[in-house]
Motif scaffolding. Sequence first.
Motif, PDB file in Angstrom:
ATOM      1  N   ALA A 177       0.828  -1.202   0.000  1.00  0.00           N
ATOM      2  CA  ALA A 177       0.000   0.000   0.000  1.00  0.00           C
ATOM      3  C   ALA A 177       0.869   1.261   0.000  1.00  0.00           C
ATOM      4  O   ALA A 177       0.561   2.237  -0.690  1.00  0.00           O
ATOM      5  N   PHE A 178       1.959   1.235   0.744  1.00  0.00           N
ATOM      6  CA  PHE A 178       2.863   2.380   0.755  1.00  0.00           C
ATOM      7  C   PHE A 178       3.490   2.592  -0.622  1.00  0.00           C
ATOM      8  O   PHE A 178       3.544   3.717  -1.130  1.00  0.00           O
ATOM      9  N   LEU A 179       3.951   1.521  -1.240  1.00  0.00           N
ATOM     10  CA  LEU A 179       4.525   1.634  -2.583  1.00  0.00           C
ATOM     11  C   LEU A 179       3.464   2.060  -3.602  1.00  0.00           C
ATOM     12  O   LEU A 179       3.744   2.817  -4.525  1.00  0.00           O
ATOM     13  N   GLY A 180       2.230   1.577  -3.434  1.00  0.00           N
ATOM     14  CA  GLY A 180       1.134   2.012  -4.307  1.00  0.00           C
ATOM     15  C   GLY A 180       0.853   3.489  -4.154  1.00  0.00           C
ATOM     16  O   GLY A 180       0.579   4.192  -5.136  1.00  0.00           O
ATOM     17  N   HIS A 181       0.921   3.995  -2.921  1.00  0.00           N
ATOM     18  CA  HIS A 181       0.732   5.430  -2.693  1.00  0.00           C
ATOM     19  C   HIS A 181       1.820   6.236  -3.391  1.00  0.00           C
ATOM     20  O   HIS A 181       1.541   7.261  -4.022  1.00  0.00           O
ATOM     21  N   LEU A 182       3.065   5.779  -3.283  1.00  0.00           N
ATOM     22  CA  LEU A 182       4.153   6.477  -3.974  1.00  0.00           C
ATOM     23  C   LEU A 182       3.961   6.446  -5.484  1.00  0.00           C
ATOM     24  O   LEU A 182       4.226   7.438  -6.174  1.00  0.00           O
ATOM     25  N   PHE A 183       3.491   5.326  -6.010  1.00  0.00           N
ATOM     26  CA  PHE A 183       3.211   5.210  -7.444  1.00  0.00           C
ATOM     27  C   PHE A 183       2.111   6.178  -7.864  1.00  0.00           C
ATOM     28  O   PHE A 183       2.235   6.865  -8.888  1.00  0.00           O
ATOM     29  N   LEU A 184       1.032   6.241  -7.098  1.00  0.00           N
ATOM     30  CA  LEU A 184      -0.078   7.136  -7.442  1.00  0.00           C
ATOM     31  C   LEU A 184       0.331   8.600  -7.314  1.00  0.00           C
ATOM     32  O   LEU A 184      -0.128   9.450  -8.086  1.00  0.00           O
ATOM     33  N   ARG A 185       1.178   8.897  -6.366  1.00  0.00           N
ATOM     34  CA  ARG A 185       1.595  10.271  -6.145  1.00  0.00           C
ATOM     35  C   ARG A 185       2.416  10.828  -7.298  1.00  0.00           C
ATOM     36  O   ARG A 185       2.438  12.039  -7.515  1.00  0.00           O
ATOM     37  N   ARG A 186       3.073   9.948  -8.023  1.00  0.00           N
ATOM     38  CA  ARG A 186       3.853  10.394  -9.185  1.00  0.00           C
ATOM     39  C   ARG A 186       2.957  10.973 -10.262  1.00  0.00           C
ATOM     40  O   ARG A 186       3.395  11.770 -11.081  1.00  0.00           O
ATOM     41  N   GLY A 187       1.679  10.571 -10.298  1.00  0.00           N
ATOM     42  CA  GLY A 187       0.751  11.055 -11.313  1.00  0.00           C
ATOM     43  C   GLY A 187       0.164  12.417 -11.000  1.00  0.00           C
ATOM     44  O   GLY A 187      -0.573  12.977 -11.809  1.00  0.00           O
ATOM     45  N   GLY A 188       0.446  12.967  -9.858  1.00  0.00           N
ATOM     46  CA  GLY A 188      -0.092  14.270  -9.484  1.00  0.00           C
ATOM     47  C   GLY A 188      -0.481  14.281  -8.024  1.00  0.00           C
ATOM     48  O   GLY A 188      -0.480  13.246  -7.357  1.00  0.00           O
ATOM     49  N   PRO A 189      -0.815  15.460  -7.517  1.00  0.00           N
ATOM     50  CA  PRO A 189      -1.175  15.554  -6.100  1.00  0.00           C
ATOM     51  C   PRO A 189      -2.537  14.924  -5.827  1.00  0.00           C
ATOM     52  O   PRO A 189      -3.335  14.707  -6.728  1.00  0.00           O
TER      53      PRO A 189
END
Length: 148
Positions: free
Chosen positions: A105-117
């Motif tokens: 979940a933490f890595l998924g959050h970092l992945f999603l954050r790369r797409g924008g705030p």
Amino acid sequence: MSRSPSVGTPTGRQGRSGPSRIAPAAGLRIGEDMGAVVGMGDLLAYALFTTTAYKAYGKRGLRTGIVLVTLFGAVAPVATLHIAAAVTGHAPALIPAQVFLGPAAFLGHLFLRRGGPERRMADVVLRGTRGGAVRRPRARGAAAGPVA
């Protein structure tokens, strides 16, 4: 004096009366030796993770959340049970599911954050569902259309 097993006792052991303890879990049993049980806390964490991912990142976050919960909340713990049983020769009684989902979940959050705030709640409430047009609240007493 022999008592018949009362309803609600696990395995019908004698000497214990009243209802059995209820485990806060949801599970599935197939046959005698095949089964899976997930705790209610894990299910709550899965639901909250997917809900917040959807709120923060939209459909992309929802898809990512569902994939992560499916792979690391369901498949990985069950596969670990079978792999550990094959390697060691004895099946573990418990595999904590959050051990797998937490880092994913933490890595998924970092992945999603790369797409924008993350979206703010105001962005979620004011965004229309069709076409992405922003709805503006009408002022009180404003006319519905142009006056001719």
